[in-house]
Scaffold this motif. Structure first.
Motif: not given
Length: 334
Positions: A30-36
């Motif tokens: 996945t290319d999504l930016h990790p969001e906590k």
């Protein structure tokens, strides 16, 4: 009693195979930016309920496992596998060489997430492959040192907590370094510890950054077997964490390794060559676990003689380990 044990193992295997069809290092797909996710959302009623349920199941599992040793089929299989232990170090050595070779040819630095960026990195990887293929323990140790140098180089760029996903490479190198030394008996326990903790760490990622796992489910058509994607991710992470935990504490390692090997094969069919390239070293480790079993390892549960003490120990220890790793990951991981 034997029927109950067989049924319990079948249930554990079936549950593991279902949610872990989606198991993978989510950062690879996945290319999504990790969001906590917030702690409040992580500690959902489903999460808390599963944590208690798993703790109880593990407590029961430790009580019924001893009866397995009396089965003639299990004794026969154990005897045959015990005879293969003399090949374990060779399998680990040449398996690592092949894994690194695959990485070099694919342009990856140990795992698909990191690409080879410099000529020095290419030279180091090729050097490790050549040294590991030389049939001498000094060459093996030199090759292991080179792998550690590569791991340190990647860690300096990616960060320590990011690289805990791939702690199994350090565990392999450590096991090879102590071969034919006074510390040799600690080699495979260290391999179990590193691999188990690596699996636990990767599992926690799915709870802390569920958006990435959900993106994979949506874009790769991962079956959720009637569960909602959110619930599916939580369950998948729990099973993966439990497998890693059981490898560390030395419970049911041969059966777990067989189940996990089947899971990794299924994920390879789902995610393709990237999964194979990234997890080849894990396949080698699991094959070694199938051969080795836990003959060298005394599970901590044996410190307690009474059944009630064992049940309490296993349950509370699992909850403590789960809470500790989640809090460390949430505090320090990027």
């Amino acid at each position: 009693m034997r029927k109950f044990v067989a049924l319990l193992i079948a249930m554990v295997a079936a549950i593991a195979i279902r949610p872990l069809t989606a198991e993978a290092h989510v950062k690879w797909f996945t290319d999504l930016h990790p969001e906590k996710e917030t702690i409040a959302n992580i500690m959902s009623p489903l999460f808390m309920g599963l944590a208690v349920l798993v703790a109880l199941v593990l407590a029961v599992l430790t009580q019924v496992l001893p009866s397995l040793s009396g089965w003639k089929l299990m004794q026969t299989v154990d005897l045959k596998l015990d005879g293969l232990r003399k090949y374990s170090f060779l399998l680990l050595k040449y398996g690592l060489a092949i894994a690194v070779l695959i990485q070099v040819l694919s342009g990856s630095l140990l795992v698909p997430e990191f690409e080879i960026q410099t000529q020095l990195q290419t030279i180091l990887l090729w050097t490790s492959v050549i040294l590991l293929l030389i049939p001498h323990h000094f060459a093996t140790k030199a090759g292991a040192v080179v792998i550690l140098i590569v791991c340190i180089n990647v860690t300096m760029e990616a960060g320590l907590f990011h690289m805990l996903d791939y702690a199994f490479y350090v565990a392999i190198a450590g096991a090879l370094l102590v071969e034919k030394t006074k510390l040799a008996p600690w080699g495979f326990p260290f391999l179990y510890l590193g691999t188990g903790l690596s699996l636990c760490w990767v599992a926690v990622e799915k709870w802390i950054y569920p958006i990435m796992a959900l993106d994979i489910i949506e874009n790769h058509g991962v079956p959720t077997f009637g569960f909602s994607p959110d619930a599916f991710v939580v369950m998948a992470a729990f099973i993966e964490f439990v497998v890693g935990y059981l490898l560390v504490v030395g419970i049911l390692n041969r059966v777990l390794s067989l189940v996990l090997t089947g899971i990794f094969v299924s994920t390879t069919m789902l995610f393709g060559i990237t999964e194979l390239v990234g997890h080849f070293a894990i396949h080698i480790i699991l094959l070694i676990f199938i051969i080795e079993g836990v003959s060298f390892y005394k599970p901590p549960i044996q410190m307690h003689k009474k059944r009630l003490d064992q049940i309490v120990f296993v349950s509370l220890n699992f909850i403590f380990t789960l809470a500790t790793i989640i809090l460390i990951y949430y505090r320090f991981a990027n």
